[in-house]
Design an enzyme around this catalytic site. Structure first.
Site, PDB file in Angstrom:
ATOM      1  N   GLU A 213      -9.476 -43.397  45.976  1.00 20.60           N
ATOM      2  CA  GLU A 213      -9.678 -43.204  44.544  1.00 20.60           C
ATOM      3  C   GLU A 213      -8.485 -42.444  43.991  1.00 20.60           C
ATOM      4  O   GLU A 213      -7.489 -42.247  44.688  1.00 20.60           O
ATOM      5  CB  GLU A 213     -10.998 -42.469  44.286  1.00 20.60           C
TER       6      GLU A 213
ATOM      7  N   ARG B 199     -26.203 -34.926  41.967  1.00 16.88           N
ATOM      8  CA  ARG B 199     -24.902 -34.798  42.644  1.00 16.88           C
ATOM      9  C   ARG B 199     -24.511 -33.332  42.775  1.00 16.88           C
ATOM     10  O   ARG B 199     -23.951 -32.909  43.786  1.00 16.88           O
ATOM     11  CB  ARG B 199     -23.839 -35.605  41.897  1.00 16.88           C
TER      12      ARG B 199
ATOM     13  N   LYS C  18     -18.417 -32.750  44.551  1.00 11.01           N
ATOM     14  CA  LYS C  18     -17.542 -32.345  43.453  1.00 11.01           C
ATOM     15  C   LYS C  18     -17.196 -30.861  43.568  1.00 11.01           C
ATOM     16  O   LYS C  18     -17.606 -30.027  42.744  1.00 11.01           O
ATOM     17  CB  LYS C  18     -18.214 -32.685  42.115  1.00 11.01           C
TER      18      LYS C  18
HETATM   19  N1  PLP Z   1     -13.787 -39.334  41.282  1.00 10.68           N
HETATM   20  C1  PLP Z   1     -13.388 -38.094  41.036  1.00 10.68           C
HETATM   21  C2  PLP Z   1     -12.500 -37.434  42.022  1.00 10.68           C
HETATM   22  C3  PLP Z   1     -13.819 -37.440  39.866  1.00 10.68           C
HETATM   23  O1  PLP Z   1     -13.416 -36.196  39.596  1.00 10.68           O
HETATM   24  C4  PLP Z   1     -14.660 -38.109  38.972  1.00 10.68           C
HETATM   25  C5  PLP Z   1     -15.155 -37.451  37.768  1.00 10.68           C
HETATM   26  O2  PLP Z   1     -16.229 -36.947  37.702  1.00 10.68           O
HETATM   27  C6  PLP Z   1     -15.037 -39.423  39.270  1.00 10.68           C
HETATM   28  C7  PLP Z   1     -14.588 -40.006  40.439  1.00 10.68           C
HETATM   29  C8  PLP Z   1     -15.922 -40.187  38.355  1.00 10.68           C
HETATM   30  O3  PLP Z   1     -17.253 -39.800  38.469  1.00 10.68           O
HETATM   31  P1  PLP Z   1     -18.273 -39.986  37.269  1.00 10.68           P
HETATM   32  O4  PLP Z   1     -18.234 -41.429  36.911  1.00 10.68           O
HETATM   33  O5  PLP Z   1     -19.577 -39.584  37.829  1.00 10.68           O
HETATM   34  O6  PLP Z   1     -17.786 -39.131  36.171  1.00 10.68           O
HETATM   35  C1  COI Z   2     -14.957 -36.294  34.863  1.00 10.63           C
HETATM   36  O1  COI Z   2     -14.687 -37.461  34.667  1.00 10.63           O
HETATM   37  O2  COI Z   2     -15.950 -35.742  34.360  1.00 10.63           O
HETATM   38  C2  COI Z   2     -14.138 -35.472  35.723  1.00 10.63           C
HETATM   39  O3  COI Z   2     -14.623 -34.506  36.204  1.00 10.63           O
HETATM   40  C3  COI Z   2     -12.760 -35.918  35.962  1.00 10.63           C
HETATM   41  C4  COI Z   2     -11.699 -34.889  35.716  1.00 10.63           C
HETATM   42  C5  COI Z   2     -11.651 -34.379  34.321  1.00 10.63           C
HETATM   43  C6  COI Z   2     -11.714 -33.823  36.741  1.00 10.63           C
END
Ligand code: PLP
Ligand code: COI
Length: 341
Positions: A219, A81, A183
Site C-alpha cells: 500500500e 479497528r 493504525k
Molecule cells: N492505509 C493506511 C496506511 C492508512 O493510513 C489509511 C487511512 O486511514 C488507509 C489505508 C485507508 O483506510 P480507510 O479507508 O479506513 O480510511
Molecule cells: C485517513 O485516510 O484517515 C488517514 O488516516 C490517512 C492519513 C491522513 C494518515
C-alpha cells in the site's frame, strides 16, 4: 449557522474547531468523557506516548448530504479497528459503542463546520488515544487518554482528481508479523523519511512492497491500492501487513454489487503492475485518487488511463462511493449514520 470558510480552497490540514471529546482511563476504567473547548493537552514529560510512541488513531469523515443531513460513513468499523489496534499495542480498549457516541457528540458540537453539499470539502474526524502516565522501563502505560477532534478538509492530494505518481522506495513501512495491519502512530513515524525523500525526488507517494520478499504490492503511506485489469476486474492486494481500509472494503462491495464487476482481493506481484489498465489509492483522506504512473528505480510504468484523468472504472467507483456518502445513491444497510443536529 454555517461557518464563513472558503470551503472550495481547503487543503488537507488542521483547522481548530470549537469542541473536542476527551475521556481518561485510570484505575482500570474509563470515565464518562466530556466535550471541551481546550485544544491543548498537558501530560507528564515521561508519558508513555512521548517515550515509546504508544499511540494510535482513526480517521473518518462527516458529510453534508444532498438533502441537508449530516452523516458519517461506517463509524462502527473505525470503532472496531481502533479496538483491534489497541489490543495489538497493549492499550486500554475504548468500548466500540462509546466510540461511535463520542464521534456523534463531537460532530454535533461542531456541526457548523460540516462543509456544504457540493463544496468538495468534508469534516474530517480524528479519534485517537495515547498512553498518558509516566513510564520508564519499556512497558505499556497504566493510564490512557482517548480524544476526538474534527477539522474541515479538502482533497488529500492537491489537484483532486488529477492522477499522481508513485515510486517504489528502498524503505519498508511494515515488518512481517509487525504492526502494519493496525493504525499505530509508529507506522506513520516509519514512513516520514520515505515520504520526505519521495517528495524531494518529485513523487507524490511511495508504493511499498512487502518487506519479506519485495516482490508484492502492499500500500502507500496513507492509503490502500486498487487496480483495474484490462477486462475490468477490480483487484486489490491481499496482505496481512497492510491496513484493512474501510474505503477499500466498501469499494470492493460497490464494484461487485453496484457495478456488476468482478472484484478480487489477492496477492499482487509487482511484475504484474505493468499489465493493469488503471490504478488508484483509496482511503478516507485519499477517497479514490487516480495513479497515472509508478516509477521503480528509473523504470516507468504509465497506466493506459494516463496522467490527465481518472480511468473509466475508477471514475464509476468514485461516483458511486461518493454518491452513497452524499445521499444521492441508496446505501447498503448500516453504512450511513445520520447525525441529528
Ligand atoms: N492505509 C493506511 C496506511 C492508512 O493510513 C489509511 C487511512 O486511514 C488507509 C489505508 C485507508 O483506510 P480507510 O479507508 O479506513 O480510511
Ligand atoms: C485517513 O485516510 O484517515 C488517514 O488516516 C490517512 C492519513 C491522513 C494518515
Amino acid at each position: 449557522m454555517e461557518k464563513n470558510i472558503d470551503w472550495a480552497n481547503l487543503g488537507f490540514g488542521y483547522m481548530k474547531t470549537d469542541y473536542r471529546f476527551v475521556s481518561n482511563f485510570k484505575d482500570g476504567k474509563w470515565d464518562e468523557g466530556t466535550l471541551t473547548t481546550d485544544e491543548n493537552i498537558v501530560i507528564n514529560e515521561c508519558a508513555c506516548v512521548l517515550q515509546y510512541a504508544q499511540t494510535c488513531f482513526e480517521g473518518l469523515k462527516a458529510y453534508r448530504t444532498v438533502d441537508g443531513n449530516v452523516v458519517c460513513f461506517r463509524p462502527d468499523l473505525n470503532a472496531k479497528r481502533m479496538a483491534d489496534t489497541c489490543r495489538r499495542l497493549e492499550m486500554a480498549v475504548y468500548p466500540e459503542d462509546k466510540f461511535v457516541d463520542a464521534v456523534v457528540k463531537t460532530v454535533q458540537k461542531n456541526i457548523d463546520y460540516v462543509p456544504p453539499y457540493g463544496s468538495g470539502a468534508t469534516l474530517y474526524i480524528r479519534p485517537y488515544m495515547f498512553g498518558s502516565d509516566p513510564i520508564m522501563g519499556v512497558k505499556p502505560a497504566n493510564e490512557y487518554q482517548f480524544r476526538v477532534f474534527t477539522s474541515p478538509v479538502g482533497p488529500y492530494f492537491k489537484g483532486g482528481a488529477k492522477p499522481i505518481t508513485l515510486r517504489v522506495p528502498d524503505f519498508d513501512r511494515a515488518a512481517p508479523h509487525g504492526t502494519g495491519h493496525v493504525k499505530a502512530g509508529l507506522n506513520y513515524a516509519m514512513s516520514l523519511h520515505a515520504i520526505v525523500d519521495a517528495h524531494k525526488q518529485g513523487y507524490n507517494e511511495n508504493m511499498y512492497l512487502d518487506s519479506a520478499t519485495r516482490t508484492k504490492v502492499e500500500e502507500t503511506g496513507g492509503a490502500n491500492i486498487i487496480f483495474v485489469t484490462k477486462d475490468n476486474t477490480v483487484v486489490t492486494p491481499k496482505s496481512n501487513t497492510i491496513l484493512p481500509s474501510i474505503t477499500r472494503r466498501s469499494l470492493m462491495y460497490v464494484a461487485e454489487h453496484y457495478l456488476g464487476l468482478k472484484a478480487e482481493e489477492r496477492e499482487v506481484r509487482f511484475d504484474e503492475v505493468k499489465d493493469f489498465a488503471e490504478c488508484a489509492l483509496c482511503g478516507t483522506a485519499a477517497v479514490l485518487s487516480p495513479v497515472g504512473k509508478v516509477v521503480d528505480h528509473g523504470k516507468e510504468i504509465l497506466f493506459p488511463s494516463g496522467m490527465e484523468k481518472m480511468g473509466e472504472v475508477t471514475k464509476k467507483l468514485y461516483d458511486t462511493l461518493t454518491g452513497i456518502q452524499m445521499g444521492t445513491i441508496e446505501a447498503p444497510e448500516g453504512w450511513i449514520k445520520v447525525i441529528q443536529p
